[in-house]
Scaffold this motif. Structure first.
Motif, mmCIF file in Angstrom:
data_model
loop_
_atom_site.group_PDB
_atom_site.id
_atom_site.type_symbol
_atom_site.label_atom_id
_atom_site.label_comp_id
_atom_site.label_asym_id
_atom_site.label_seq_id
_atom_site.Cartn_x
_atom_site.Cartn_y
_atom_site.Cartn_z
ATOM 1 N N THR A 23 0.813 -1.177 0.033
ATOM 2 C CA THR A 23 0.154 0.008 0.135
ATOM 3 C C THR A 23 0.744 1.283 -0.035
ATOM 4 O OG1 THR A 23 0.050 0.288 2.376
ATOM 5 C CG2 THR A 23 -1.501 -1.535 1.478
ATOM 6 N N THR A 24 0.083 2.420 -0.147
ATOM 7 C CA THR A 24 1.144 3.688 0.061
ATOM 8 C C THR A 24 0.866 4.434 1.244
ATOM 9 O OG1 THR A 24 -1.172 4.802 -1.005
ATOM 10 C CG2 THR A 24 0.502 4.138 -2.437
ATOM 11 N N ALA A 25 0.591 3.517 2.248
ATOM 12 C CA ALA A 25 0.373 4.044 3.724
ATOM 13 C C ALA A 25 1.423 4.762 4.324
ATOM 14 C CB ALA A 25 0.202 2.857 4.565
ATOM 15 N N ASP A 26 1.161 5.530 5.153
ATOM 16 C CA ASP A 26 2.303 6.317 5.887
ATOM 17 C C ASP A 26 3.131 5.231 6.752
ATOM 18 O OD1 ASP A 26 3.358 7.373 8.554
ATOM 19 O OD2 ASP A 26 2.420 9.260 7.829
ATOM 20 N N PRO A 27 4.564 5.277 6.535
ATOM 21 C CA PRO A 27 5.521 4.321 7.199
ATOM 22 C C PRO A 27 4.841 4.076 8.663
ATOM 23 C CG PRO A 27 6.632 5.994 5.986
ATOM 24 C CD PRO A 27 5.300 6.537 6.087
ATOM 25 N N SER A 28 4.688 4.886 9.633
ATOM 26 C CA SER A 28 4.200 4.831 11.000
ATOM 27 C C SER A 28 2.804 3.854 10.914
ATOM 28 C CB SER A 28 3.761 6.095 11.731
ATOM 29 O OG SER A 28 2.664 6.718 11.161
ATOM 30 N N GLN A 29 2.071 3.937 10.187
ATOM 31 C CA GLN A 29 1.031 3.012 10.142
ATOM 32 C C GLN A 29 1.316 1.578 9.748
ATOM 33 O OE1 GLN A 29 -2.912 4.143 10.473
ATOM 34 N NE2 GLN A 29 -1.287 5.444 11.476
ATOM 35 N N ILE A 30 2.150 1.444 8.859
ATOM 36 C CA ILE A 30 2.731 0.200 8.552
ATOM 37 C C ILE A 30 3.565 -0.388 9.734
ATOM 38 C CG2 ILE A 30 4.629 -1.020 7.071
ATOM 39 C CD1 ILE A 30 3.796 0.836 5.034
ATOM 40 N N ARG A 31 4.102 0.345 10.282
ATOM 41 C CA ARG A 31 5.034 -0.094 11.586
ATOM 42 C C ARG A 31 4.008 -0.749 12.698
ATOM 43 N NH1 ARG A 31 8.849 4.504 10.251
ATOM 44 N NH2 ARG A 31 10.513 3.594 9.272
ATOM 45 N N ILE A 32 2.956 0.258 12.784
ATOM 46 C CA ILE A 32 1.840 -0.296 13.708
ATOM 47 C C ILE A 32 1.298 -1.841 13.402
ATOM 48 C CG2 ILE A 32 -0.262 0.067 14.737
ATOM 49 C CD1 ILE A 32 0.214 3.178 14.328
ATOM 50 N N ALA A 33 0.865 -1.626 12.239
ATOM 51 C CA ALA A 33 0.453 -3.080 11.639
ATOM 52 C C ALA A 33 1.561 -4.116 11.691
ATOM 53 C CB ALA A 33 0.046 -3.017 10.286
ATOM 54 N N ALA A 34 2.857 -3.884 11.628
ATOM 55 C CA ALA A 34 3.829 -4.992 11.517
ATOM 56 C C ALA A 34 4.075 -5.349 13.218
ATOM 57 C CB ALA A 34 5.164 -4.448 10.955
ATOM 58 N N ALA A 35 3.996 -4.367 13.912
ATOM 59 C CA ALA A 35 4.081 -4.883 15.409
ATOM 60 C C ALA A 35 3.028 -5.797 15.744
ATOM 61 C CB ALA A 35 3.972 -3.535 16.170
ATOM 62 N N HIS A 36 1.928 -5.436 15.210
ATOM 63 C CA HIS A 36 0.542 -6.216 15.490
ATOM 64 C C HIS A 36 0.950 -7.766 15.079
ATOM 65 C CE1 HIS A 36 -3.804 -7.092 15.252
ATOM 66 N NE2 HIS A 36 -3.550 -7.616 16.128
ATOM 67 N N ALA A 37 1.189 -7.820 13.714
ATOM 68 C CA ALA A 37 1.828 -9.014 13.247
ATOM 69 C C ALA A 37 2.719 -9.788 14.003
ATOM 70 C CB ALA A 37 2.127 -8.767 11.776
ATOM 71 N N ALA A 38 3.591 -9.155 14.718
ATOM 72 C CA ALA A 38 4.736 -9.730 15.311
ATOM 73 C C ALA A 38 4.174 -10.465 16.667
ATOM 74 C CB ALA A 38 5.919 -8.769 15.495
ATOM 75 N N GLU A 39 3.191 -9.705 17.254
ATOM 76 C CA GLU A 39 2.525 -10.095 18.418
ATOM 77 C C GLU A 39 1.768 -11.419 17.975
ATOM 78 O OE1 GLU A 39 -0.098 -7.125 19.467
ATOM 79 O OE2 GLU A 39 1.494 -5.807 20.415
ATOM 80 N N LEU A 40 1.193 -11.736 16.906
ATOM 81 C CA LEU A 40 0.279 -12.780 16.228
ATOM 82 C C LEU A 40 1.430 -13.704 15.555
ATOM 83 C CD1 LEU A 40 -2.636 -11.013 14.685
ATOM 84 C CD2 LEU A 40 -2.642 -11.869 16.943
ATOM 85 N N GLY A 41 2.761 -13.756 15.441
ATOM 86 C CA GLY A 41 3.604 -14.290 15.184
ATOM 87 C C GLY A 41 3.408 -14.477 13.365
#
Length: 289
Positions: A92-110
């Protein structure tokens, strides 16, 4: 491999075709599939869904190609229904900070989460468009894209969000250069010296881009006052030739600011290193690093 593509627009359809041809099982997901997307799916015999949670549980890879404004919401919805072994690719063309939030959520879920930024005009070069990627699971992403001839470069040591951040910075540079090129070469064409201007600029090709840009930064903190006069004269001449002037006023403002800062706080070195130049610029502009 089963690949779920969320967002059946230009980007999603561009990569759906070669992946489908390569033998992957493709499922398109779009809240409101366009007639083009529906015709594309019918042509390739692909299924189309309007519900993310119905698509992602059965996928090996989920690729998000939605607008940046809904990127985080789509990612979080998809991640809640994904298996741990599934790879999430954010294009996507999302703000990098939004991508980092989603990536952190993904990390929590493995779940492995990779940020892939598109660096060119995909409508022109299609799946051959240069890509930049970063995040956990990047090796799998390299394999997925390069297998269909999509060139992907990895951000060395990068994390999800870094590719998007670099894309934005690249746009600052390329779009700024584009605007200045238009302003400059319109004036050159009007004066009948376009070819001669190319010749006058040819010395730039003699150095690497990294060296050239580094030289601009290092010398700017010393020679901005003198160069300000050149910018002022260039603007005067363009206006005298009745040419549109949009970019140069901003250039002049930056050189004026640096000139004022040099008067108030001269650099310590007459020939600063790149590091010293950056340190002075950050300090002069009151920016913490």
């Amino acid at each position: 491999m089963k690949i779920g593509i969320i967002g059946a627009g230009e980007v999603g359809l561009t990569y759906a075709r070669p992946w489908s041809v390569a033998g992957h099982d493709i499922v398109l997901c779009d809240l409101k599939p366009s007639p083009r997307a529906q015709a594309f799916a019918a042509e390739l015999g692909l299924s189309v869904s309007t519900v993310i949670t119905e698509v992602v549980p059965a996928c090996d890879v989920v690729v998000s190609c939605v607008f940046g404004t809904v990127s985080l919401a789509v990612a979080e919805q998809a991640l809640r229904s994904m298996n741990r072994s599934t790879l999430f690719v954010d294009m996507t063309t999302a703000d990098p900070s939004q991508i980092r939030i989603a990536a952190a959520h993904a990390a929590e879920l493995g779940v492995a989460y990779v940020d892939v930024a598109i660096l060119g005009a995909i409508a022109l070069t299609h799946e051959k468009t240069n890509l930049l990627g970063a995040g956990v699971g990047i090796e799998r992403v390299i394999s997925l894209f390069t297998s269909v001839g999509a060139p992907l470069k990895v951000v060395d040591g990068g994390v999800a969000g870094d590719a998007a951040a670099l894309k934005i910075l690249r746009s600052v540079f390329t779009k700024g250069m584009e605007a200045l090129t238009i302003e400059c070469f319109m004036a050159a064409e009007k004066q009948g010296v376009t070819d001669k201007l190319h010749d006058a600029l040819s010395d730039i090709d003699e150095a690497s881009l990294r060296d050239f840009l580094g030289a601009l930064i290092r010398t700017h903190v010393v020679h901005a006052p003198r160069r300000l006069k050149e910018v002022e004269e260039a603007e005067r001449q363009l206006r005298a030739a009745d040419m549109p002037v949009s970019v140069l006023p901003g250039v002049k403002a930056l050189f004026q600011r640096t000139t004022d800062q040099i008067v108030a706080n001269p650099p310590d070195a007459s020939a600063p290193s790149l590091k010293e130049a950056f340190e002075w610029l950050f300090k002069a502009n009151g920016i913490s690093r």
